[in-house]
Design a protein around this motif. Sequence first.
Motif, PDB file in Angstrom:
ATOM      1  N   ALA A 385       0.814  -1.219   0.000  1.00  0.00           N
ATOM      2  CA  ALA A 385       0.000   0.000   0.000  1.00  0.00           C
ATOM      3  C   ALA A 385       0.846   1.267   0.000  1.00  0.00           C
ATOM      4  CB  ALA A 385      -0.926   0.010   1.216  1.00  0.00           C
ATOM      5  N   ILE A 386       2.157   1.126   0.161  1.00  0.00           N
ATOM      6  CA  ILE A 386       3.025   2.307   0.154  1.00  0.00           C
ATOM      7  C   ILE A 386       3.038   2.915  -1.238  1.00  0.00           C
ATOM      8  CG2 ILE A 386       5.401   3.127   0.387  1.00  0.00           C
ATOM      9  CD1 ILE A 386       5.830   1.025   2.533  1.00  0.00           C
ATOM     10  N   ASN A 387       2.682   4.177  -1.334  1.00  0.00           N
ATOM     11  CA  ASN A 387       2.611   4.865  -2.626  1.00  0.00           C
ATOM     12  C   ASN A 387       3.905   5.647  -2.853  1.00  0.00           C
ATOM     13  OD1 ASN A 387       2.007   6.253  -4.940  1.00  0.00           O
ATOM     14  ND2 ASN A 387       0.225   7.322  -4.118  1.00  0.00           N
ATOM     15  N   GLN A 388       4.669   5.187  -3.840  1.00  0.00           N
ATOM     16  CA  GLN A 388       5.913   5.889  -4.168  1.00  0.00           C
ATOM     17  C   GLN A 388       5.825   6.620  -5.501  1.00  0.00           C
ATOM     18  OE1 GLN A 388       9.535   3.565  -2.897  1.00  0.00           O
ATOM     19  NE2 GLN A 388       8.048   1.913  -3.061  1.00  0.00           N
ATOM     20  N   GLY A 389       4.584   6.745  -6.004  1.00  0.00           N
ATOM     21  CA  GLY A 389       4.398   7.482  -7.243  1.00  0.00           C
ATOM     22  C   GLY A 389       4.914   6.764  -8.461  1.00  0.00           C
ATOM     23  N   ALA A 390       5.023   5.450  -8.386  1.00  0.00           N
ATOM     24  CA  ALA A 390       5.537   4.678  -9.525  1.00  0.00           C
ATOM     25  C   ALA A 390       4.476   3.711 -10.020  1.00  0.00           C
ATOM     26  CB  ALA A 390       6.795   3.904  -9.115  1.00  0.00           C
ATOM     27  N   ALA A 391       4.478   3.464 -11.321  1.00  0.00           N
ATOM     28  CA  ALA A 391       3.515   2.525 -11.883  1.00  0.00           C
ATOM     29  C   ALA A 391       3.799   1.108 -11.376  1.00  0.00           C
ATOM     30  CB  ALA A 391       3.589   2.558 -13.407  1.00  0.00           C
ATOM     31  N   GLN A 392       5.081   0.762 -11.223  1.00  0.00           N
ATOM     32  CA  GLN A 392       5.484  -0.546 -10.720  1.00  0.00           C
ATOM     33  C   GLN A 392       5.864  -0.394  -9.257  1.00  0.00           C
ATOM     34  OE1 GLN A 392       5.518  -3.538 -11.931  1.00  0.00           O
ATOM     35  NE2 GLN A 392       7.417  -4.655 -11.624  1.00  0.00           N
ATOM     36  N   PRO A 393       5.112  -1.005  -8.319  1.00  0.00           N
ATOM     37  CA  PRO A 393       5.469  -0.893  -6.907  1.00  0.00           C
ATOM     38  C   PRO A 393       6.893  -1.363  -6.683  1.00  0.00           C
ATOM     39  CG  PRO A 393       3.348  -1.983  -7.186  1.00  0.00           C
ATOM     40  CD  PRO A 393       3.955  -1.864  -8.544  1.00  0.00           C
ATOM     41  N   ASN A 394       7.626  -0.627  -5.849  1.00  0.00           N
ATOM     42  CA  ASN A 394       9.019  -0.948  -5.628  1.00  0.00           C
ATOM     43  C   ASN A 394       9.457  -0.364  -4.289  1.00  0.00           C
ATOM     44  OD1 ASN A 394      12.039  -0.432  -5.825  1.00  0.00           O
ATOM     45  ND2 ASN A 394      11.685  -1.644  -7.663  1.00  0.00           N
ATOM     46  N   LEU A 395      10.100  -1.158  -3.478  1.00  0.00           N
ATOM     47  CA  LEU A 395      10.607  -0.678  -2.199  1.00  0.00           C
ATOM     48  C   LEU A 395      12.115  -0.533  -2.285  1.00  0.00           C
ATOM     49  CD1 LEU A 395       8.660  -2.881   0.385  1.00  0.00           C
ATOM     50  CD2 LEU A 395       8.230  -0.507  -0.207  1.00  0.00           C
ATOM     51  N   ASN A 396      12.615   0.693  -2.134  1.00  0.00           N
ATOM     52  CA  ASN A 396      14.062   0.824  -2.111  1.00  0.00           C
ATOM     53  C   ASN A 396      14.582   0.451  -0.724  1.00  0.00           C
ATOM     54  OD1 ASN A 396      14.059   3.186  -0.377  1.00  0.00           O
ATOM     55  ND2 ASN A 396      13.414   4.363  -2.168  1.00  0.00           N
ATOM     56  N   THR A 397      15.874   0.243  -0.627  1.00  0.00           N
ATOM     57  CA  THR A 397      16.451  -0.246   0.626  1.00  0.00           C
ATOM     58  C   THR A 397      16.330   0.775   1.751  1.00  0.00           C
ATOM     59  OG1 THR A 397      18.628   0.470  -0.156  1.00  0.00           O
ATOM     60  CG2 THR A 397      18.028  -1.839  -0.498  1.00  0.00           C
ATOM     61  N   ASP A 398      16.252   2.069   1.423  1.00  0.00           N
ATOM     62  CA  ASP A 398      16.086   3.082   2.474  1.00  0.00           C
ATOM     63  C   ASP A 398      14.740   2.926   3.177  1.00  0.00           C
ATOM     64  OD1 ASP A 398      18.550   4.211   2.077  1.00  0.00           O
ATOM     65  OD2 ASP A 398      17.835   5.737   0.670  1.00  0.00           O
ATOM     66  N   ILE A 399      13.689   2.649   2.392  1.00  0.00           N
ATOM     67  CA  ILE A 399      12.370   2.458   2.997  1.00  0.00           C
ATOM     68  C   ILE A 399      12.389   1.261   3.943  1.00  0.00           C
ATOM     69  CG2 ILE A 399       9.979   1.791   2.509  1.00  0.00           C
ATOM     70  CD1 ILE A 399      10.115   3.451  -0.024  1.00  0.00           C
ATOM     71  N   ILE A 400      13.015   0.171   3.490  1.00  0.00           N
ATOM     72  CA  ILE A 400      13.074  -1.023   4.338  1.00  0.00           C
ATOM     73  C   ILE A 400      13.931  -0.765   5.568  1.00  0.00           C
ATOM     74  CG2 ILE A 400      13.695  -3.464   4.416  1.00  0.00           C
ATOM     75  CD1 ILE A 400      13.293  -3.556   1.392  1.00  0.00           C
ATOM     76  N   SER A 401      15.070  -0.139   5.386  1.00  0.00           N
ATOM     77  CA  SER A 401      15.986   0.118   6.508  1.00  0.00           C
ATOM     78  C   SER A 401      15.367   1.007   7.568  1.00  0.00           C
ATOM     79  CB  SER A 401      17.278   0.764   5.991  1.00  0.00           C
ATOM     80  OG  SER A 401      17.977  -0.116   5.148  1.00  0.00           O
ATOM     81  N   ASN A 402      14.500   1.916   7.149  1.00  0.00           N
ATOM     82  CA  ASN A 402      13.892   2.856   8.098  1.00  0.00           C
ATOM     83  C   ASN A 402      12.548   2.378   8.635  1.00  0.00           C
ATOM     84  OD1 ASN A 402      15.604   5.473   8.266  1.00  0.00           O
ATOM     85  ND2 ASN A 402      15.581   4.991   6.086  1.00  0.00           N
TER      86      ASN A 402
END
Length: 492
Positions: A385-402
Amino acid sequence: MNPEIKMKEKVGWVETNLATVSNKITDGSHNPPPKAEYGEPMLSAQNIFDDHILFEGYRLIKNEDFEKEYKRANVEPRDVLLTIVGTIGRSIVVPDKIRRFTLQRSVALIKPNGIESRYLSFYLRSPTSQLYFENNSKGTAQKGIYLNSLGKLPVLLAPLPEQRAIVSRIEQLFSDLDNGIANLRLAQEQLKVYRQAVLKKAFEGELTRKWRDQQTDLPNARDLLEQIRKEREEAAKVSAKKVKPVKPLTEDEIAELPSLPEGWGWVKIGDLSDVVRGGSPRPAGDPKYYGGEIPFLKVADLTRNDDVYLKDHEYTIKEAGLRKTRLVEGNNLLLSNSGATLGVPKICTFKTTFNDGIAAFLDLAQESMLYHYYFWLSKTNKLRAINQGAAQPNLNTDIISNYPFPLCSIPEQHAIVEEIETRLSVCDKMAQDIDEALEKAEALRQSILKKAFEGKLLSERELAEVRRAQDWEPADVLLERIRMHRAGNGKK
């Protein structure tokens, strides 16, 4: 089966074929007109089901094109539709009140003659017909049954009153069966909700409340965090790598998080582990890099089942590809961090490389691995459900680390994992029972159809009643009248 009993049950029946009991058998367009923004629907096999016609995802064609196509496949109420390409054998009777539509090649249109539409539709779904379709379908990439073969389909024709009685009995039994299936589907959804409730309560300390009350001198999360930091710093000195600093959670951020039991604490994942993404040798599939001896994981490896541990792999790379990806040791926690299946954790048991759709948690303590696994399993839906403004959902490592993480003592982590697995194992058994019940329900549906067209579905009382109907006559008489009518209209 005693032949005399079989004949008694099927008094008045006759075997014919589909072409004989149909005024028309055709398929839809083999060369569909261009798609239009406005117009009329042209449906395909993906729109035809045994219990409904789906008006979604269909081709719209211009009105003038529609009228031309409708001359071929003039779908009308009480006609029978049958899927004949790809998924062969789904059938439905066109309802009385429905919008106009025409068809593509993957659907056959059958206009019954002397046979009840619903009787024919059920017959087309029966094991006898399904076996005929299987044996007579042609094609390589996609199987299909040609109209000539379809017309030769053997049809067991019962007297009209018996056809109606058989249909009524099938619909009654199917209604009961559908109610049972609906209850099973509801139970499946309730199990999903219960699983999430178990995981949610686990990481709020609810599952181990009684356990904590019985403990003395439990280590504090702050002490554990300090121990982890020292161990990571020592390991970094040995490897000559720096520990990536992470800003601590602020008081305002902690205030927005659920309250935790005494002795627990909110930390960030980056306080406990170095989160990294993989990479892919380019171009994909290049024999210079791919097809070696080194395991190479893709997101599909993590998401193909619900197992906790990943024990095998499908893809490999060569030594030349190592510079383009990342190699991690076995017994490592991985997380899918890209695409529609984002947020799926898995503990990989072997040394491997992986692509950039996967994140790995380096230097996690082995004794905490399952606790971390179930934590991420509890967060799958929130991550998606995290909206990163991208058509393809993607979690960068900063989001996971924080990402905030509820840290508690190692003994309580183990107690939590035990509580989770005890409850989820019960869920797994219930889910297996439901799956088996659903399989049996589908087998029962086929058994009902099989009995129906063997003349075994109606009781002796029901058979006696239909044979007293004013319009009862042996099916061979009905069949002769159909043939005379066809001959009078110039049909073969």
